[in-house]
Design a protein around this motif. Structure first.
Motif, short mmCIF file in Angstrom:
data_model
loop_
_atom_site.label_atom_id
_atom_site.label_comp_id
_atom_site.label_asym_id
_atom_site.label_seq_id
_atom_site.Cartn_x
_atom_site.Cartn_y
_atom_site.Cartn_z
N GLU A 296 0.68 -1.27 -0.09
CA GLU A 296 -0.20 -0.08 0.07
C GLU A 296 1.04 1.31 0.17
O GLU A 296 2.04 1.17 -0.28
CB GLU A 296 -1.00 -0.04 1.22
CG GLU A 296 -1.87 -1.24 1.04
CD GLU A 296 -2.89 -1.34 2.29
OE1 GLU A 296 -3.86 -1.44 2.23
OE2 GLU A 296 -2.31 -1.51 3.58
N GLY A 297 0.31 2.54 0.09
CA GLY A 297 1.02 3.54 0.17
C GLY A 297 2.14 3.78 1.09
O GLY A 297 2.27 3.14 2.00
N PHE A 298 3.13 4.68 0.52
CA PHE A 298 4.36 4.81 1.55
C PHE A 298 4.11 5.28 2.82
O PHE A 298 4.68 5.03 3.87
CB PHE A 298 5.39 5.62 0.70
CG PHE A 298 6.66 5.67 1.45
CD1 PHE A 298 7.88 4.81 1.23
CD2 PHE A 298 6.84 7.16 2.26
CE1 PHE A 298 8.82 5.13 2.04
CE2 PHE A 298 8.05 7.17 2.82
CZ PHE A 298 9.03 6.17 2.70
N ALA A 299 3.17 6.15 2.66
CA ALA A 299 2.69 6.81 4.12
C ALA A 299 1.75 5.97 5.27
O ALA A 299 1.81 6.49 6.13
CB ALA A 299 1.86 8.16 3.71
N TYR A 374 -10.35 -0.34 -5.32
CA TYR A 374 -9.46 -0.32 -4.24
C TYR A 374 -7.85 -0.60 -4.74
O TYR A 374 -7.02 0.18 -4.60
CB TYR A 374 -9.64 -0.99 -2.93
CG TYR A 374 -8.60 -0.60 -1.50
CD1 TYR A 374 -8.88 0.57 -0.72
CD2 TYR A 374 -7.77 -1.65 -1.30
CE1 TYR A 374 -7.81 0.61 -0.04
CE2 TYR A 374 -6.73 -1.34 -0.39
CZ TYR A 374 -6.92 -0.16 0.40
OH TYR A 374 -6.19 0.09 1.46
N ASP A 375 -7.50 -1.92 -5.27
CA ASP A 375 -6.54 -2.36 -5.72
C ASP A 375 -6.09 -1.43 -6.75
O ASP A 375 -4.66 -1.28 -6.83
CB ASP A 375 -6.51 -3.75 -5.95
CG ASP A 375 -7.04 -4.54 -4.98
OD1 ASP A 375 -6.46 -4.62 -3.76
OD2 ASP A 375 -7.93 -5.59 -5.15
N SER A 477 -4.79 5.52 8.96
CA SER A 477 -4.26 5.99 7.99
C SER A 477 -4.58 5.51 6.61
O SER A 477 -4.73 6.07 5.47
CB SER A 477 -2.70 5.75 8.04
OG SER A 477 -2.36 4.27 8.02
N ARG A 478 -4.85 4.22 6.47
CA ARG A 478 -5.28 3.51 5.44
C ARG A 478 -6.96 4.12 4.73
O ARG A 478 -6.75 4.35 3.79
CB ARG A 478 -5.71 1.99 5.28
CG ARG A 478 -4.37 1.19 5.58
CD ARG A 478 -4.82 -0.39 5.54
NE ARG A 478 -3.56 -1.08 5.53
CZ ARG A 478 -2.58 -1.50 6.39
NH1 ARG A 478 -2.75 -0.94 7.96
NH2 ARG A 478 -1.61 -2.14 6.55
N PHE A 479 -7.66 4.29 5.81
CA PHE A 479 -8.94 4.98 5.37
C PHE A 479 -8.57 6.35 4.98
O PHE A 479 -9.19 6.87 3.88
CB PHE A 479 -9.91 5.09 6.61
CG PHE A 479 -11.13 5.48 6.19
CD1 PHE A 479 -12.29 4.55 5.72
CD2 PHE A 479 -11.43 6.92 6.29
CE1 PHE A 479 -13.45 5.38 5.43
CE2 PHE A 479 -12.80 7.34 6.05
CZ PHE A 479 -13.61 6.59 5.55
N ALA A 480 -7.85 7.03 5.64
CA ALA A 480 -7.58 8.35 5.25
C ALA A 480 -7.20 8.70 3.71
O ALA A 480 -7.57 9.57 2.78
CB ALA A 480 -6.84 8.96 6.12
#
Length: 530
Positions: A296-299, A374-375, A477-480
């Motif tokens: 998933e994203g780096f953040a 999502y993917d 964080s994933r939801f945001a």
């Protein structure tokens, strides 16, 4: 004459007592041989933030630059001494390695003052926090986000269609972006956390949105005074029954959540949202279905071992409602603020916007007419780079805190130690670290290439912390990131974001504790030629 002498003596005694009370900690750091910022009477070093002397970023930079050669130093939040931890290795020491000594946040309220705020995951303490973190952790895995994504995508699509229809009827779309994104995040949270279908663009005065705006109004004089009393004079707040949440709005939220739960339970109705997950939390049936580590994203922050514990505790209604409330607050305000600055950076960097649009078009073509998933969103590398860089340059939390929960000895080096007493607060200056040229060259430049596959591994551990660090990082964080990326995708697919006559470039920030543009973020959405 005697009466006058007694009056003068009494006033003098009270004044002296007040002075001693106000300055009793002034030598706190001197006694520990630690450098500190010179405090002002009563308000210490943070008063200027409460009185709107500084913007939140100016204050954050002032705090960070006070002692550039010290890894730890002191400041006063009004009368209360705080340590500032500036060095990334020291930050990791406190937030990860020695987390068992620093597991709590400062609390500005308790159950005796505000049942709603005090029961949120953010303000829970000790073992109760550990159990709630582990209980909620399965609700925020990538697989749960995948289930919820359709609800988020639907909101984003509805928003963009609303403005597409305006364009088709011949209107120009000039909007204030904070309001725009606030309405979008309101609708997302209403859908995902409360099970409500709301369109805040078709119904601009809907009760849910207005309640959210009232809750998040921290900039009015009344709100500032209330916050000062709550955080600095909690005994007075308790005596005067001052709460951080309007009791009427708090009651409305509580009734909405509990009524929805009862209706669903009675009718055996399922919807893949937060209400459903909290029903499982209340019944003790929520389990993680995360079997593999997803890319998933780096953040995105990873859950610690604490979040993977098995908990059998039953949670009461106050505790359940509080988590839904926290989800609303974080999703409504933080995400809309983040999106506001994403839109600004895309406007003032049209080459970056164009490159992102090309990635969006490529993704759209790969989907072959199907809706974004999502993917597919996770595979958009340049979109992730832009969001990561926005979070670096404009972190929603300029600094975070930790509280020492048991006596601790901090190694200062040079064979000297610092004894830290239980209850002592620490500041972690996120904004300052994110803008330190030592870690991010040309920190004021918006450069998504910092987070490219070729460069992101060069980012020093502990210097990029938009969602915090360690077991107490942001659980959502994933939801945001999903919420932010979804609207950016739909928006840029249909519109280019451009300046108009009201656009302030460079943007100036409003003074005070909240990251906001001084005069709003006024931009134009121009329809793309198909």
């Amino acid at each position: 004459m005697l009466g006058e002498i007694l009056l003068i003596a009494t006033v003098g005694l009270i004044s002296y007592a007040f002075y001693k009370w106000a300055t009793i900690n002034n030598d706190f750091f001197e006694r520990r041989n630690i450098k500190c910022m010179k405090p002002r009477f009563i308000v210490g070093n943070t008063g200027g933030l409460f009185t709107n002397k500084y913007t939140v970023t100016e204050f954050a930079q002032k705090l960070y630059n006070a002692f550039p050669n010290e890894s730890i130093y002191g400041l006063f939040d009004f009368r209360v001494p705080h340590y500032v931890v500036r060095d990334p290795e020291a930050i990791k020491q406190i937030t990860i390695k020695d987390f068992d000594h620093f597991e709590d946040h400062r609390a500005f309220t308790d159950e005796g003052i505000d049942r709603l705020w005090s029961n949120t995951l953010f303000f829970m303490k000790g073992e109760k926090w550990r159990q709630m973190r582990a209980t909620l952790s399965p609700a925020f895995t990538g697989s749960k986000m995948r289930q919820m994504f359709e609800l988020v995508s639907e909101c984003a699509d509805d928003v963009v269609k609303h403005f597409v229809h305006k364009v088709e009827s011949g209107e120009k779309v000039n909007i204030e972006m904070k309001d725009f994104f606030g309405r979008y995040t309101n609708d997302v949270i209403a859908s995902c956390a409360f099970g409500l279908k709301i369109n805040s663009f078709l119904e601009p005065e809907n009760e849910f949105y207005l309640n959210g705006k009232t809750l998040m109004n921290f900039t009015s004089f009344k709100a500032m005074c209330r916050m000062v009393v709550l955080t600095k004079l909690p005994a007075l707040a308790r005596a005067l029954n001052i709460t951080s949440t309007d009791p009427v709005i708090a009651k409305s939220f509580r009734e909405t959540i509990l009524t929805t739960m009862e209706i669903r339970k009675k009718n055996k109705f399922f919807r893949p949202d937060m209400i459903n997950m909290l029903m499982q939390v209340r019944e003790g049936t929520l389990k993680s279905d995360e079997n593999v580590k997803e890319k998933e994203g780096f953040a995105t922050v990873e859950e610690s071992e604490i979040g993977k514990l098995t908990v059998k505790r039953k949670w009461n209604d106050d505790e359940i409602v509080a988590q839904c409330f926290l989800f609303f607050i974080a999703g409504f305000e933080s995400s809309s603020t983040m999106l506001t600055f994403v839109s600004y950076e895309l406007t003032v960097n049209p080459d970056i916007q164009q490159k992102l649009y090309e990635e969006i078009l490529e993704t759209e073509q790969q989907l072959g007419g199907k809706s974004i998933t999502y993917d597919a969103l996770q595979k958009m590398k340049y979109l992730d780079q832009i969001i990561c860089e926005s979070l670096r340059k404009w972190p929603s939390a300029a600094q975070v805190d930790r509280v020492c929960t048991k006596d601790y000895v901090y190694d200062l080096g040079n064979e000297s130690n610092l004894k830290v007493e239980k209850g002592t607060p620490f500041f972690i200056p996120i904004y300052g670290i994110h803008h330190d040229p030592q870690y991010f060259p040309e920190p004021d430049k918006f450069d998504p290439e910092r987070f490219s596959d070729e460069n992101k591994d060069n980012i020093l551990s502990g210097t990029y912390i938009p969602f915090g660090l360690g077991p107490r990082n942001c659980i959502g964080s994933r939801f945001a990131l999903m919420e932010i990326k979804a609207i950016v995708y739909y928006l840029l697919l249909n519109f280019s974001i451009e300046p108009n006559e009201k656009t302030q470039i460079p943007v100036k920030l409003k003074r005070g504790m909240i990251l906001l543009p001084e005069n709003g973020m006024h931009l134009e959405l121009k329809p793309r030629k198909k």
